[in-house]
Design an enzyme around this catalytic site. Structure first.
Site: not given
Length: 387
Positions: A314, A253, A225, A279, A142
């Site tokens: 992501g 993943d 995060a 995501d 971000h």
């Protein structure tokens, strides 16, 4: 039009049924009955016998897909295009996710999601605002200059949005850092119908649990995060483990979180409190190798989406693959993995009375999957599409 689906096994979200048919009527499930009790005279779709008819997947965190990024194109058309791409891999309902950005663009994204929600066949269920009330210490990808703290004007707009989406049958999901938002604001947002999750946070364990007591109901992509767990500083990760009433979303993943950590989370949480998310970003559903976020080029490399300095941006995964990974990497039974992708996210959003199961009265959001967990067909509000 009434339609009968026959031939495949049916997983209702609770039970695996052999020899049953599903009756659809006006975009909803009208009945699930043994084949011999099927009503006559209906249009019948004979499904492959080796396939499994399951509740459609619900993804509460999708930044983009099919070459479209919601932050770059905050329009109803973009949200619906993302949903159309993800539908090919079984996702029949999603929250287009808008990460921390400038206020005007955020407002446009909220209006776009509201417009897309008005088209049930599109599969948009509201919006996930991931930010802007996140920690400057844990921004991830971000953009720090857009991070801000809540003020009266923005809280008023968010409560109005949450109420409007809820009246239309959708939801506002907000990811926030508990240390950035005081409890009265949390209570005000939840009272308006917003679903709040802790994420992109450096909150102490104590502050995270206080926020849960005030109304935070989930943890966004737990582990990521967030600060790591230390012996005297358990932080938000252990708060996610220990808050029985809170759900935790995870990206399965094989990149974002080590499988061993996810196995421990599944052991620690009560049943129904671990939710799959993708995501996903624009390359999902395409052969693209790069995309642009905040003017920066993001690279697609061996299952990872990363900035030039290696920061994850992501994920490169779809929900069918996340379900498959749960089975193969985490040894989760298929039925439970399917719940993690459908029933449990429906519950997280408070939409379990209309989504996440194949039972009479629920919206006809379905997916037809093969034994290898590839997706053959989907139904969104009864609208059939073969892939």
């Amino acid at each position: 039009m009434r339609q009968l689906l026959s031939g495949a096994r049916v997983f209702t979200g609770e039970h695996l049924l052999e020899g049953h048919v599903v009756v659809l009527d006006a975009g909803r499930v009208a009945a699930v009955v043994p084949r011999e009790d099927a009503p006559v005279g209906l249009t019948t779709r004979v499904l492959p016998s080796e396939a499994l008819l399951v509740p459609g997947f619900i993804d509460i965190q999708v930044n983009g897909a099919g070459g479209v990024l919601f932050n770059e194109s905050p329009t109803a058309e973009a949200a619906l295009a993302i949903a159309a791409t993800m539908r090919r891999t079984g996702t029949t309902g999603l929250l287009p996710t808008f990460i921390t950005d400038e206020p005007l663009r955020t407002t446009r994204a909220c209006e776009a999601a509201s417009a897309a929600l008005a088209r049930p066949e599109g599969g948009v269920l509201g919006i996930h605002l991931e930010g802007p009330f996140i920690s400057p210490k844990r921004p991830g990808v971000h953009e720090p200059r857009y991070i801000r703290e809540p003020d009266e004007n923005i809280v008023e707009r968010l409560t109005s949005l949450a109420e409007r989406l809820a009246r239309a049958g959708g939801r506002l999901l907000m990811t926030l850092a508990p240390e950035q938002v005081e409890d009265p604001v949390i209570r005000r947002l939840t009272a308006a119908g917003a679903v709040l999750a802790a994420g992109h946070t450096a909150a102490s364990h104590e502050r995270a649990l206080q926020a849960v007591a005030a109304g935070v109901r989930g943890f966004t992509h737990l582990f990521n995060a967030m600060p790591p767990v230390f012996n005297r500083e358990p932080g938000p990760v252990v708060a996610g483990f220990s808050a029985d009433e809170a759900w935790c979303s995870v990206i399965v993943d094989g990149v974002h979180v080590h499988p061993a950590n996810l196995r421990q989370l599944l052991k620690a949480k009560p049943p129904g409190k671990v939710v799959l998310v993708t995501d996903a970003m624009p390359p999902v559903g395409t052969k693209e190798t790069t995309f642009v976020l905040y003017g920066r080029t993001i690279l697609r490399r061996e299952g990872r989406l990363v900035t030039q300095d290696g920061t994850l941006a992501g994920a490169d995964i779809d929900m069918a693959s996340a379900v498959r990974n749960c089975v193969q990497l985490l040894d989760v039974p298929l039925e439970e993995a399917l719940r993690m992708a459908s029933l449990y996210p429906a519950r997280a959003l408070g939409l379990e009375k209309q989504l996440g199961r194949i039972v009479p009265g629920h919206r006809a959001d379905l997916a037809l999957i093969q034994p290898n967990l590839s997706v053959q067909a989907t139904w969104v509000a009864g609208n059939e599409q073969w892939h």
